[in-house]
Design an enzyme around this catalytic site. Structure first.
Site, PDB file in Angstrom:
ATOM      1  N   THR A  80       0.744  -1.585  -0.178  1.00  0.00           N
ATOM      2  CA  THR A  80       0.193   0.011  -0.136  1.00  0.00           C
ATOM      3  C   THR A  80       0.929   1.103  -0.327  1.00  0.00           C
ATOM      4  OG1 THR A  80      -1.909  -0.905   1.177  1.00  0.00           O
ATOM      5  CG2 THR A  80      -1.389   1.347   0.833  1.00  0.00           C
ATOM      6  N   PHE A 136       0.936   4.970   0.581  1.00  0.00           N
ATOM      7  CA  PHE A 136       0.658   5.549   1.819  1.00  0.00           C
ATOM      8  C   PHE A 136       1.117   7.956   1.247  1.00  0.00           C
ATOM      9  CE2 PHE A 136       0.835   2.395   3.894  1.00  0.00           C
ATOM     10  CZ  PHE A 136      -1.321   2.393   4.855  1.00  0.00           C
TER      11      PHE A 136
END
Length: 385
Positions: free
Chosen positions: A269, A271
């Site tokens: 992921t 960010f």
């Protein structure tokens, strides 16, 4: 761990900050336009964040911002010296004074909390109930930064945060990539074959689709992974499990029934690190720039927009389109016989706004963009997740 921030509690926090001020710390309510901050930055580094072509384009740009709800906000400050100032690339990730307070979405044990601590070591991680509460916490000086997910290698983009990037007046000051390893959690004594349903964030459920389908579990979406684990533990559920981290299992006293249940081992992921102040772009390291723009309808117009980067050998790393709120459709001719969606285009490219090449690309883009805004120019995260 600081208390969780919800949207309803933000006003209370602001009042608390005001009440703590001393007589010498005279404070005033000011309305600050973050574009002005970018203008001051642009003058010093020869870059431009918001472009207006002519009078017509200028009016369309204002209409677009109004349609997105991108309005001014009130900020409580001590004195003019505390107004938002551009950050250096080192100040974006290092605190020179007190411990940085960093907002993330979720509860303790969320992947976002771990990402915040990776982005800002030794920070005070502050949980927020929703993404928009984290944005507002930074805007209202409750926290110093926010670290929020923007895309996942398996589940794709987090559309909510793309919309909030334009609605709120924050700047992207960095990025951090975090490897996500999902676990199937349940209360002690519960066997995997006894589970009938599983709770987690929609992205986490999507990332484990094959595993969960194979187990025949009904999927139930909740706000975040750690929140799912907390719910299963708090209610002592016997027929439900949660997809969350091993840290969440430790925090909430759950048993790990299966590890690494994501469909692909390369589950990462990305960010974004958000602040009130923009980064002063540099050329001493690889930089990335994020922009958002809208275009007139016409043959090849998107091709022309993207060609401004290809002509200058600028690599695009991300393209995302989102419908323009409040103006989703427009007629294609005077009779209104057919309609088209109006879109905003979010683009990430590998260049610093301190680079003349990047500045020229955006000057070229403004020739057919009805709206253009730089969301941030920041150091790339080239580290291993």
């Amino acid at each position: 761990m600081a208390a969780s921030i919800s949207r309803s509690s933000i006003a209370t926090y602001s009042q608390y900050i005001c009440s703590r001020s001393s007589p010498s710390d005279r404070r005033a309510n000011l309305t600050i336009d973050s574009h002005c901050c970018w203008k001051r930055l642009c003058c010093s580094s020869r870059c431009q964040s918001v472009f207006h072509g002519g009078s017509d384009k200028n009016s369309r740009c204002v209409e677009t911002q109004s349609a997105m709800g991108d309005s001014h906000f009130e900020v409580v400050i001590k004195d003019p010296s505390t107004l938002p100032r551009p950050l250096s690339s080192t100040k974006s990730s290092v605190s020179t004074g007190s411990r940085l307070r960093v907002a993330y979405q979720g509860v303790s044990g969320a992947y976002s909390e771990s990402a915040a601590e990776k982005a800002y070591p030794n920070c005070e991680a502050v949980p927020c109930e929703q993404f928009d509460a984290a944005f507002e916490a930074v805007e209202r000086w409750i926290v110093d930064r926010a670290v929020l997910p923007i895309e996942n290698s398996l589940g794709g983009s987090i559309h909510r945060n793309y919309d909030l990037l334009l609605r709120h007046r924050l700047h992207i000051v960095g990025e951090v990539k975090f490897a996500v390893r999902h676990c199937l959690l349940a209360n002690h004594g519960v066997k995997i074959e006894e589970l009938k349903r599983v709770l987690s964030h929609p992205q986490a459920l999507a990332q484990c689709e094959n595993t969960l389908t194979g187990l025949g579990l009904v999927r139930e979406a909740v706000d975040d992974t750690a929140g799912a684990a907390k719910h299963v533990a708090f209610h002592n559920l016997k027929d439900a499990g949660a997809v969350a981290s091993s840290l969440a299992a430790s925090i909430y006293g759950l048993n790990i029934l299966a590890e690494d249940i994501q469909d692909d081992s390369d589950n990462v992921t990305r960010f974004l690190m958000l602040a009130r102040e923009p980064i002063i772009p540099g050329t001493d390291r690889p930089f990335k720039t994020s922009i958002v723009f809208s275009l007139e309808e016409g043959p090849g117009i998107l091709f022309k927009a993207l060609a401004v980067f290809a002509l200058r050998q600028i690599n695009l790393t991300k393209i995302e389109s989102r419908p323009l709120r409040n103006q989703p459709l427009r007629a294609s001719d005077d009779n209104g016989s057919s309609k088209y969606f109006d879109y905003l285009f979010y683009v990430d490219f590998e260049a610093s706004m301190a680079d003349q090449n990047a500045q020229n690309a955006l000057r070229h883009l403004k020739e057919f963009a009805t709206f253009l805004r730089v969301l941030g120019s920041y150091p790339m995260d080239n580290s291993m997740p």
